[in-house]
Enzyme design. Sequence first.
Site, PDB file in Angstrom:
ATOM      1  N   ARG B  13      26.064  11.204  82.917  1.00  0.00           N
ATOM      2  CA  ARG B  13      27.537  11.152  82.987  1.00  0.00           C
ATOM      3  C   ARG B  13      28.099  12.361  83.722  1.00  0.00           C
ATOM      4  O   ARG B  13      29.134  12.274  84.388  1.00  0.00           O
ATOM      5  CB  ARG B  13      28.151  11.019  81.595  1.00  0.00           C
ATOM      6  CG  ARG B  13      27.761  12.120  80.650  1.00  0.00           C
ATOM      7  CD  ARG B  13      28.209  11.785  79.236  1.00  0.00           C
ATOM      8  NE  ARG B  13      27.624  12.667  78.266  1.00  0.00           N
ATOM      9  CZ  ARG B  13      28.300  13.276  77.292  1.00  0.00           C
ATOM     10  NH1 ARG B  13      29.590  13.093  77.163  1.00  0.00           N
ATOM     11  NH2 ARG B  13      27.687  14.036  76.432  1.00  0.00           N
ATOM     12  N   SER B  40      34.292  12.733  77.782  1.00  0.00           N
ATOM     13  CA  SER B  40      33.010  12.027  77.773  1.00  0.00           C
ATOM     14  C   SER B  40      32.569  11.623  79.172  1.00  0.00           C
ATOM     15  O   SER B  40      31.396  11.553  79.474  1.00  0.00           O
ATOM     16  CB  SER B  40      33.110  10.770  76.903  1.00  0.00           C
ATOM     17  OG  SER B  40      33.363  11.119  75.560  1.00  0.00           O
ATOM     18  N   GLU B  61      41.701  -0.832  77.118  1.00  0.00           N
ATOM     19  CA  GLU B  61      40.760  -1.103  78.205  1.00  0.00           C
ATOM     20  C   GLU B  61      41.129  -2.346  79.008  1.00  0.00           C
ATOM     21  O   GLU B  61      40.916  -2.402  80.222  1.00  0.00           O
ATOM     22  CB  GLU B  61      39.341  -1.227  77.651  1.00  0.00           C
ATOM     23  CG  GLU B  61      38.790   0.059  77.032  1.00  0.00           C
ATOM     24  CD  GLU B  61      39.248   0.287  75.608  1.00  0.00           C
ATOM     25  OE1 GLU B  61      39.907  -0.603  75.028  1.00  0.00           O
ATOM     26  OE2 GLU B  61      38.966   1.373  75.050  1.00  0.00           O
ATOM     27  N   PHE B  86      32.878  -0.689  75.941  1.00  0.00           N
ATOM     28  CA  PHE B  86      34.294  -1.007  76.159  1.00  0.00           C
ATOM     29  C   PHE B  86      34.579  -1.324  77.626  1.00  0.00           C
ATOM     30  O   PHE B  86      35.680  -1.748  77.974  1.00  0.00           O
ATOM     31  CB  PHE B  86      35.174   0.144  75.659  1.00  0.00           C
ATOM     32  CG  PHE B  86      34.775   0.655  74.301  1.00  0.00           C
ATOM     33  CD1 PHE B  86      34.442  -0.233  73.284  1.00  0.00           C
ATOM     34  CD2 PHE B  86      34.680   2.015  74.042  1.00  0.00           C
ATOM     35  CE1 PHE B  86      34.045   0.229  72.038  1.00  0.00           C
ATOM     36  CE2 PHE B  86      34.285   2.486  72.796  1.00  0.00           C
ATOM     37  CZ  PHE B  86      33.963   1.590  71.789  1.00  0.00           C
ATOM     38  N   ARG B 170      24.589   9.126  77.937  1.00  0.00           N
ATOM     39  CA  ARG B 170      25.131  10.297  77.263  1.00  0.00           C
ATOM     40  C   ARG B 170      24.175  11.497  77.199  1.00  0.00           C
ATOM     41  O   ARG B 170      24.606  12.625  77.433  1.00  0.00           O
ATOM     42  CB  ARG B 170      25.539   9.913  75.840  1.00  0.00           C
ATOM     43  CG  ARG B 170      25.946  11.085  74.974  1.00  0.00           C
ATOM     44  CD  ARG B 170      26.493  10.650  73.643  1.00  0.00           C
ATOM     45  NE  ARG B 170      26.927  11.779  72.860  1.00  0.00           N
ATOM     46  CZ  ARG B 170      26.231  12.281  71.827  1.00  0.00           C
ATOM     47  NH1 ARG B 170      25.106  11.728  71.464  1.00  0.00           N
ATOM     48  NH2 ARG B 170      26.680  13.317  71.163  1.00  0.00           N
TER      49      ARG B 170
END
Lengths: 281, 317
Positions: B13, B40, B61, B86, B170
Amino acid sequence: MSKIEELQDVVVQTRRDILRMVHKVNSGHPGGSLGCTEFFVSLYHEIMELKEGFHMDGMGEDLFFLSNGHISPVYYSVLARKGYFPVEELNTFRLINSRLQGHPTTHEGLPGIRIASGSLGQGMSVAIGAAQAKKLNNDINIVYSLHGDGELQEGQNWEAIMYAAGKKVDNLISTIDLNGQQIDGSTDDVLPMGDLKAKFEAFGWDVLEIKEGNSVAAILEGMQEAKARTGKGKPVCVLLHTIMGNGVDFMMYTHAWHGKAPNDEQLENALQQNPATLGDY
Amino acid sequence: MTKYEDQGKNDTRSGYGAGMTELGRTNPNVVALCADLVGSLKIQTFIDENPERFFQVGIAEANMMGIAAGLTIGGKIPFTGTFANFSTGRVYDQIRQSIAYSGKNVKICASHAGITLGEDGATHQILEDIGLMKMLPGMVVINPCDYNQTKAATIAIAEYEGPVYLRFGRPKVANFTPVDQKFEIGKALMLSEGTDVTIVATGHLVWESLIAAEALEAQGISAEVINIHTIKPLDSEAVLKSVKKTGCIVTAEEHNYLGGLGESIAGMLATQHPTPQEFVATQDTFGESGTPAQLMEKYGLNNKAIEKAVLKVLTRK
């Protein structure tokens, strides 16, 4: 002939187009289409600033997004008679290999269409994106959208309504077709939506109502007022009170013609009520 | 076999964030959207440098996907950002109608994909997203393997006209691809040539495959390792060329075996060159809370699982 009389002639011819299109393929949505005919004709012939020809990016012109895509018959007729594609092509509505799909789409490259719609509740978000792109491009033109009242039951609308006010998308005029009907009955019976004016205002929109949503004169006046209210920090909502099936007596005031085509006899009756003005395709 | 060095662990990310920073400086049409997950998605630098080109949509979203579709109409190249769950399942119909069917140039960028999201558990882990997205006509599906490749992919997709799903993760993982490696959409990368078995991996499982190949080499098994960063369009040619040499294949991915890379390869091989295949993937299950390493171990997604799958597929040649 006055401007309103001229537009009224287009309205009557558009009704004929709608009726003949859905009759030919025995499918499609005449009720909502007829209810919004005066609105579409007024918008495309008088209210919107449009460039010659079709340019997907819509730079330097007003844009329109139809969120309740099932009223494609009125959209197609008005686009064709405005010159976006040949009027004869209305003959291909809902047929195989046609650019005039049951619900509007960019997929077949039909000029005038900038987004697919049909699955309800998505058009306001798209219109907001297009409006924000206009701001980034320093383009002062306006983005218009149209939504069914029953369509507001889709939750995405309320995300969009919250966002547009919160982010001051004030180059957007979203019109709600308030005909009080949806497939399973009246909107009050299916899922009451309460006071929409109060709801939009509570979300931070500038709301105006057009009580006679099937009067060209009332629409012109109301939409000019809506235009005047853009650029003042709030998105503008127009609550357009219409009669589903307007212009055909047996289709009015009922949800029965939401998604049903007339038979031969009914078509003849309906066309007699709306004699040709500009000539049939 | 070819050896690769970990240049220092980093998260994919952050590769996305670095790619966005560069795009912010080089491509004025790129705009970023985010649904309340800026930290994030690592896009704060893009936002600081281009505040007018960033759209914070809040926890909404569906609206984000529609706004992104609308922004393309004015010539913008929107990059949407939220977790993979999402970015896909939650908004499938919005992507289907307003982006894919409408042919809009939206880049759906999805962090925290797969099970290595870890402790948040199955509500936030998604092991179905590759399948969901690859089924959409015209959608490109990319799952880069490390920081450098994610950065390169982010930059590359801005140049491609059409909808793209970019999937990354992540945890901090090995960063081993060359910093200047060009990213070509749809082009598999040969990492290490071999003769006994083909290992085709995507995302975090590429590094695990290299570790497995080393262990296999010690046992006298020569494994060919291919990095498939683009699941759709699939580089069939690269896979076919390899399996014609090795005669068997193991596919490895952090995703359900239904709908994933392995399924795409199995479908292609079934019609073009039937080949024994083993799947390193989750077995039609949800994830759970735990550390990434614990979850990779429990759900059979690490180098040990790949090694085991190779030993099994070799018996089926």
